[in-house]
Motif scaffolding. Structure first.
Motif, PDB file in Angstrom:
ATOM      1  N   GLY A 233      10.862  27.545  17.035  1.00 48.89           N
ATOM      2  CA  GLY A 233      10.326  27.734  15.978  1.00 48.89           C
ATOM      3  C   GLY A 233       8.664  27.877  15.881  1.00 48.89           C
ATOM      4  N   ARG A 234       8.184  28.305  16.946  1.00 48.63           N
ATOM      5  CA  ARG A 234       6.624  28.492  17.102  1.00 48.63           C
ATOM      6  C   ARG A 234       6.250  29.575  18.171  1.00 48.63           C
ATOM      7  N   GLY A 235       4.835  29.738  17.969  1.00 48.12           N
ATOM      8  CA  GLY A 235       4.333  30.831  18.768  1.00 48.12           C
ATOM      9  C   GLY A 235       4.665  32.293  18.628  1.00 48.12           C
ATOM     10  N   GLY A 236       4.396  33.098  19.880  1.00 50.66           N
ATOM     11  CA  GLY A 236       4.477  34.609  19.368  1.00 50.66           C
ATOM     12  C   GLY A 236       3.868  35.495  20.681  1.00 50.66           C
ATOM     13  N   LEU A 237       3.460  36.547  20.134  1.00 50.51           N
ATOM     14  CA  LEU A 237       3.114  37.506  21.067  1.00 50.51           C
ATOM     15  C   LEU A 237       1.836  38.305  20.712  1.00 50.51           C
ATOM     16  N   ILE A 238       0.796  38.348  21.374  1.00 49.62           N
ATOM     17  CA  ILE A 238      -0.424  39.233  21.218  1.00 49.62           C
ATOM     18  C   ILE A 238      -0.323  40.198  22.222  1.00 49.62           C
TER      19      ILE A 238
END
Length: 259
Positions: A126-131
């Motif tokens: 339920g945390r983080g992501g993509l750049i």
């Protein structure tokens, strides 16, 4: 918190790595140049940084990085995809098809595989992501390097789609789309950059700051630099044939100035 940064040895990737380390992230640094990665790791603040020397144009190297992204013992919270390459002088028709294959391998194939490896764990936590590091060229097709523009258009559509797909999960995706960046990209590709007005340039650090601010706010798309914000606004409201023609005229003008 850990971030994995591809293309970390130079340019925008290096700037993003430095700013993430300053924000307290432990880093996994990925690039082809092992010596440059070791130097960067030693220079960054913080501890527990690791390096993976990998050429993401090769399937085996992509699989190695995917395995790291799937690790649940020391999980990666943020995937930064900055690895990329431009077409050499001559553009699409002036180079063998393998040159375009390399562009696509880094900006499309590697990005797709890495995101697929990283996102399930991020969603479970339920945390983080993509750049994703895109380019304003993804909005402005019609140059000689059309496969570069097309690959960035794909990466931007993919990153924006992931932002929508993950909405409400605690995971997000942000695409940053700079214009001309003083990163060494043009010289490494053998592309001349003379004749371009200084107002058209950003530094890697400016691009990194804009990307991380947009990511913290859950924005799908970030366009750094006042000039390029104006260009993007025009792209959104003008007919596409006008946008293409205007950009082609600008590039022809810069070529004449550089001659």
């Amino acid at each position: 918190m850990r971030a994995l940064v591809t293309g970390a040895s130079s340019g925008i990737g290096r700037a993003l790595a430095a700013q993430l380390a300053a924000a307290g992230y432990s880093l996994t640094l990925v690039a082809r140049d092992a010596a440059a990665l070791a130097e960067l790791s030693a220079a960054l603040p913080g501890a527990a940084h690791e390096v993976i020397s990998a050429d993401l144009a090769e399937r085996a190297a992509v699989d190695t990085v995917c395995a790291r992204l799937s690790d649940t013992v020391d999980p990666v919270d943020v995937l930064v995809h900055s690895a990329g390459v431009g077409l050499p002088p001559g553009g699409y028709l002036g180079n063998p098809a393998a040159a375009s294959d390399l562009v696509h391998a880094l900006s499309i194939d590697a990005l797709t595989s890495l995101a697929h490896a990283a996102l399930p764990g991020m969603l479970a936590r339920g945390r983080g992501g993509l750049i994703t590091v895109g380019s304003i060229a993804g909005f402005l097709p019609g140059t000689g390097a059309i496969t570069y523009s097309a690959s960035k258009a794909w990466a931007q559509a993919f990153g924006e789609g992931l932002n929508q797909l993950t909405r409400g999960t605690g995971v997000t995706s942000t695409v940053v789309t700079p214009g001309f960046v003083r990163s060494g990209f043009h010289s490494r590709a053998g592309i001349g950059a003379t004749g371009i007005h200084r107002a058209m340039w950003c530094t890697p650090e400016q691009v990194a700051r804009a990307a991380l601010l947009g990511f913290s706010r859950g924005r799908a798309l970030v366009v750094p630099g006042g000039v390029w914000k104006f260009v993007y606004a025009g792209y959104r409201v003008l007919p596409r044939n006008w946008s293409r023609a205007a950009f082609a005229q600008y590039m022809a003008w810069t070529a004449r100035r550089a001659a």
